[in-house]
Structures are given as C-alpha cells and as structure tokens.
Design an enzyme around this catalytic site. Structure first.
Site, PDB file in Angstrom:
ATOM      1  N   TYR A  40      18.087 -56.479 -29.258  1.00 49.56           N
ATOM      2  CA  TYR A  40      16.910 -57.070 -29.901  1.00 49.56           C
ATOM      3  C   TYR A  40      15.653 -56.557 -29.230  1.00 49.56           C
ATOM      4  O   TYR A  40      15.581 -56.536 -28.010  1.00 49.56           O
ATOM      5  CB  TYR A  40      16.947 -58.606 -29.781  1.00 49.56           C
ATOM      6  CG  TYR A  40      17.105 -59.269 -31.130  1.00 49.56           C
ATOM      7  CD1 TYR A  40      16.093 -59.180 -32.074  1.00 49.56           C
ATOM      8  CD2 TYR A  40      18.271 -59.967 -31.450  1.00 49.56           C
ATOM      9  CE1 TYR A  40      16.246 -59.757 -33.330  1.00 49.56           C
ATOM     10  CE2 TYR A  40      18.419 -60.548 -32.699  1.00 49.56           C
ATOM     11  CZ  TYR A  40      17.403 -60.438 -33.634  1.00 49.56           C
ATOM     12  OH  TYR A  40      17.555 -61.011 -34.871  1.00 49.56           O
ATOM     13  N   GLU A 100      12.118 -57.309 -30.557  1.00 57.03           N
ATOM     14  CA  GLU A 100      10.943 -57.774 -31.310  1.00 57.03           C
ATOM     15  C   GLU A 100       9.675 -57.455 -30.535  1.00 57.03           C
ATOM     16  O   GLU A 100       9.606 -57.688 -29.325  1.00 57.03           O
ATOM     17  CB  GLU A 100      11.038 -59.280 -31.559  1.00 57.03           C
ATOM     18  CG  GLU A 100      12.008 -59.615 -32.669  1.00 57.03           C
ATOM     19  CD  GLU A 100      12.106 -61.109 -32.916  1.00 57.03           C
ATOM     20  OE1 GLU A 100      11.666 -61.893 -32.061  1.00 57.03           O
ATOM     21  OE2 GLU A 100      12.640 -61.489 -33.974  1.00 57.03           O
ATOM     22  N   ASP A 136       2.754 -42.327 -50.976  1.00 50.19           N
ATOM     23  CA  ASP A 136       4.150 -42.656 -50.669  1.00 50.19           C
ATOM     24  C   ASP A 136       4.953 -41.382 -50.916  1.00 50.19           C
ATOM     25  O   ASP A 136       5.269 -41.053 -52.059  1.00 50.19           O
ATOM     26  CB  ASP A 136       4.612 -43.797 -51.571  1.00 50.19           C
ATOM     27  CG  ASP A 136       6.092 -44.095 -51.429  1.00 50.19           C
ATOM     28  OD1 ASP A 136       6.763 -43.433 -50.598  1.00 50.19           O
ATOM     29  OD2 ASP A 136       6.589 -44.982 -52.149  1.00 50.19           O
ATOM     30  N   THR A 170      10.275 -42.513 -46.465  1.00 47.82           N
ATOM     31  CA  THR A 170      11.577 -42.907 -45.943  1.00 47.82           C
ATOM     32  C   THR A 170      12.006 -41.828 -44.953  1.00 47.82           C
ATOM     33  O   THR A 170      11.492 -40.707 -44.972  1.00 47.82           O
ATOM     34  CB  THR A 170      12.648 -42.998 -47.045  1.00 47.82           C
ATOM     35  OG1 THR A 170      12.821 -41.694 -47.617  1.00 47.82           O
ATOM     36  CG2 THR A 170      12.270 -43.990 -48.135  1.00 47.82           C
ATOM     37  N   LYS A 193      15.803 -39.466 -46.782  1.00 51.07           N
ATOM     38  CA  LYS A 193      15.926 -38.594 -47.954  1.00 51.07           C
ATOM     39  C   LYS A 193      15.818 -37.137 -47.478  1.00 51.07           C
ATOM     40  O   LYS A 193      16.696 -36.680 -46.767  1.00 51.07           O
ATOM     41  CB  LYS A 193      14.894 -38.996 -49.004  1.00 51.07           C
ATOM     42  CG  LYS A 193      15.165 -40.428 -49.529  1.00 51.07           C
ATOM     43  CD  LYS A 193      14.196 -40.887 -50.593  1.00 51.07           C
ATOM     44  CE  LYS A 193      14.504 -42.324 -51.002  1.00 51.07           C
ATOM     45  NZ  LYS A 193      13.503 -42.861 -51.938  1.00 51.07           N
ATOM     46  N   ARG A 250      18.693 -44.297 -42.521  1.00 52.13           N
ATOM     47  CA  ARG A 250      18.002 -45.078 -43.549  1.00 52.13           C
ATOM     48  C   ARG A 250      16.886 -45.834 -42.853  1.00 52.13           C
ATOM     49  O   ARG A 250      17.128 -46.553 -41.875  1.00 52.13           O
ATOM     50  CB  ARG A 250      18.960 -46.054 -44.229  1.00 52.13           C
ATOM     51  CG  ARG A 250      20.188 -45.400 -44.816  1.00 52.13           C
ATOM     52  CD  ARG A 250      20.874 -46.286 -45.830  1.00 52.13           C
ATOM     53  NE  ARG A 250      20.213 -46.180 -47.106  1.00 52.13           N
ATOM     54  CZ  ARG A 250      20.442 -45.198 -47.997  1.00 52.13           C
ATOM     55  NH1 ARG A 250      21.347 -44.268 -47.753  1.00 52.13           N
ATOM     56  NH2 ARG A 250      19.784 -45.163 -49.118  1.00 52.13           N
TER      57      ARG A 250
END
Ligand SMILES: *Cc1c(COP(=O)(O)O)cnc(C)c1O
Length: 420
Positions: A57, A59, A203, A230, A233, A239
């Site tokens: 984790y 954060e 984008d 992204t 791709k 991802r």
C-alpha cells in the site's frame, strides 16, 4: 511471467483457472491480434506485475505517504514520473491512474466543476466513452458538446469547431480518439481553445507509444495544458493511465487522482510503467513505432487494392476502419465473427453518423501494434489484408473459411508472442 513451478502450483490450487490461462496463451499464440488498442506487454512488464510490489500500500506521493515502508515504492514512483516527463517533454507527470477511464475522470474533476461545459469529439466519429458518452457517468456530470468530422474528407473542420466553441463557451476542449485513423495539427485545437479561453486536453490513449517515439506529433509541443494516455496500448506497458500537464496544474491533478478519485495506487503497475518508459526511450522502440505506422499503411493498401472501402480512405496512424456494409454488404458484428473463425481478432466499430446500432454497426476496426510487436512487416500485412478481404467476401462459406484459417496459422506459427 510465472515460472513453470508457479504454474504447477496454480494448476493444483485451481485447475479451472489454470486451464483458462493455458487456453488464453494458446489463443494469443495461434491467432492474430488486430484490435488496435491491444498489444503484447514487454516481458519485463509481466515480471513486475506479478512481483512483490503488488503487496504494498502506498497511498500518497513519494515523500508524503500515509503508510511506512516506502523506500522502494518512493524510488520506483519517482523514476516513473521523471522518465515519463523526459519521454513526453512534460512539466509534470502523475503515474497513479488505475486505467485510462479514471485518468480522464481525474482531469475533468480536478480542473472543472460539475455542470461545466466540455467540447469533445462525437463517439461515432472516433471519440471515447470518457469523452462524454451519455451512458458514461461523466456524460451526466458535465455538459458535453460535440464536434464531428467532415463526412466528405473525414477531417475536422476547424471553422465549424470554432463556431461551436464560440456558441458553447467550453471550459475545456478535448481532442483524442479511439477510432480516428488520422493525425491532428494540435495547434488548430489550441487556437480554438485560446479564442474562447478554454483549457486544452489531448487524450492520446491509443497513440501514446507513437508519440513517445516521435513518430506522431506531441500535443504538449503545441502548448496543450494536459495530455493523457493509457500505458497498455501502443506503449506496451501495464494496464494503466498517465497524466502529463503543465506545472501550474500539478497540485490540482495530483489531488484529484489521490485522494479525490482513487485510494492506494497499484505499485506493481507503477514499477512496470517505470520500465516501460525506459524501454520506450530506446532506439529499438522508435523502430517499432515507425514499423507500426508503415504496417498500417501496407494493410490499408492491401485492402484498398481489393476494393475495400476505408473510412477517410486510409490511415496516418496505427489503425484503420473498414466500412463493411459498403464493402461487403455485411455489418461489423458479422464481419468480426467471420474473422474470429479464421483466427483474426478484430472489433466491430461504429462509423461516422452510423445509421446502425453499436452492437450491429457498419464498420470494423483494425490495428497493427500487436502484429508489429510479434515482428511482422509489410509482407505479412499484405497476406493479412488478403485473408481479411477473402474472409469477408466468403460470406460464411465454411470450406473457404477453413482454408483461410490455415493461412492464419501458417503466418502466426512463424512469429512468437513476446513474453509468452
Ligand atoms: C482506451 C481509451 C481510454 C480508456 O482506457 P481504459 O484503460 O480502457 O479505461 C480513454 N481514452 C481513449 C481515447 C482510449 O482509446
């Protein structure tokens, strides 16, 4: 990649999932992936996605975390941000978006107020769901106004765009696409946005890898405020999403991603993105990206030689859209199914102002990032164009399809899948 020992363990724990994994690996090897948003991740990416970083984790941001034990996560996230900035000539980078959709949501929610107007491209003309499709939550939260491409040329009419912008007075002008086969001059969008005092966002989710390699134009060079892409791709990474912006928006963007929209970042994904940005800066990646566009033109030429009608009559990037109704008298869903039967994976696609519904649209979308990652070149594109045209002309004739499937297998057996 899991070792054979790890796979044996999986087979023992859960044989159903193990068999599905084997099946998917076999499908990816024997078939040919022609969906333009798909690719084969770099082998290093697969290694890191299954690594110890998945347990952590983190954060917050490097140097400002809510949990202890961050010496390695801070290092990888700092490297990922610095490499992304260098690769895309950006002032600021946020590498935490869990995928492309939350990445765009974080930008809208960070820079605008609910109800604000956003000018973006119509979905059927190539835009993405997150550009305000009525079925998306963003379409409910913000007032999206749309622009379209010119039906005759397939290009964007900037006089029309300026007229729409003057009328709608958007706070943000969005460009970028999922199914538009041409390049833009980003300075044209910037001029329209400046004229009405709007911010600019590109984008480039599909073409991030081509921009990283400088094979296509970089919107940040034209002075855009924000660019999103992204990482899975054309970049061949994990991802995930990446937000690049001017320094003056850094605080708002970071706060919007966390704690505004997301919780803990996926640090296995961040580590994999860091390696991706290093690999994408190498000369070999530039050659790859160049070949992706050369292959797309070769595939387009092979299809057009057989009288196949392409939207806009060709391609400047990695993708092309066939008008299957005009070319073969079948809809995109029927075309996709026929190509599945011969081992070619594609996707049905709406065409500009499509009279047919999204589940039975008039087109089919193809792309070259994945076959190029397998090492295929123009000669293979000519063969693939032939298989596609003959399959769609065969109209479900199973004997013809058997022969075409054998041609696909002959082709794919010569090219390994990276990482498998
Ligand atoms: C793929 C894509 C996205 C969203 O990515 P996901 O990771 O599927 O959420 C956003 N914008 C564009 C233009 C895309 O092509």
């Amino acid at each position: 990649m899991p070792s054979s020992q790890e796979k044996a363990q999986l087979a023992q724990t859960d044989n159903e999932i193990f068999l599905a994994l084997k099946g998917e690996e076999a499908r990816q090897r024997s078939g040919l992936e022609l969906i333009p948003s798909e690719n084969y991740a770099f082998p290093e990416v697969l290694t890191l996605l299954g690594s110890a970083f998945t347990n952590k984790y983190a954060e917050g941001y490097p140097g400002r975390r809510y949990y202890g034990g961050q010496e390695n996560t801070d290092r990888i996230e700092t490297l990922a941000r610095d490499r992304a900035k260098a690769l895309f000539r950006a002032e600021h980078a946020n590498v935490q978006p869990l995928s492309g959709s939350p990445m765009n949501q974080a930008v809208y929610l960070g820079l605008l107020e609910p109800g604000d107007t956003i000018l973006a491209m119509d979905l059927s003309h190539g835009g993405h769901l997150t550009h305000g499709a009525p079925v998306s939550h963003m379409g409910r939260l913000f007032n999206f106004v749309r622009y379209k491409t010119d039906p005759a040329t397939g290009a964007i009419d900037f006089d029309h765009l300026l007229a729409v912008a003057r009328e709608a007075k958007p706070k943000l002008v969005v460009c970028g696409y999922s199914s538009y086969p041409r390049d833009y001059d980003y300075a044209d969008f910037k001029r329209v946005a400046d004229e009405v005092g709007a911010l600019t966002m590109a984008d480039v989710s599909h073409i991030g890898g081509l921009i990283a390699a400088d094979v296509m134009r970089n919107p940040l060079d034209a002075g855009f405020d924000v660019m999103t892409t992204t990482t899975h791709k054309s970049l061949r990474g994990p991802r995930g999403g990446l937000i690049l912006c001017k320094e003056k928006f850094a605080k708002k963007i970071d706060a919007s991603v966390f704690p505004g929209l997301q919780g803990g970042p996926h640090m296995n994904q961040v580590a994999a993105a860091a390696v991706t940005f290093r690999l994408a800066a190498l000369p070999a990646f530039r050659d790859y990206a160049q070949q992706v566009t050369v292959n797309a033109k070769a595939l387009a030429a092979a299809l057009m030689e057989r009288q196949v009608k392409l939207i806009t009559g060709g391609t400047d990037n990695h993708l092309l859209v066939i008008d299957t109704v005009a070319s073969f008298g079948i809809n995109g869903a029927e075309a996709q199914e026929a190509l599945d039967r011969v081992g070619l994976t594609t996707n049905k696609q709406v065409i500009p102002d499509d009279p047919n519904p999204p589940m039975r649209p008039s087109g089919l979308r193809l792309g070259t990032p994945a076959p190029t990652a397998r090492g295929m070149g123009e000669r293979e594109m000519t063969e693939i164009g032939g298989i596609i045209a003959e399959t769609l002309a065969a109209k479900g004739d199973r004997i013809a399809e058997e022969k075409l499937a054998a041609r696909t297998r002959a082709l794919t057996s010569r090219f390994a899948v990276p990482g498998l």
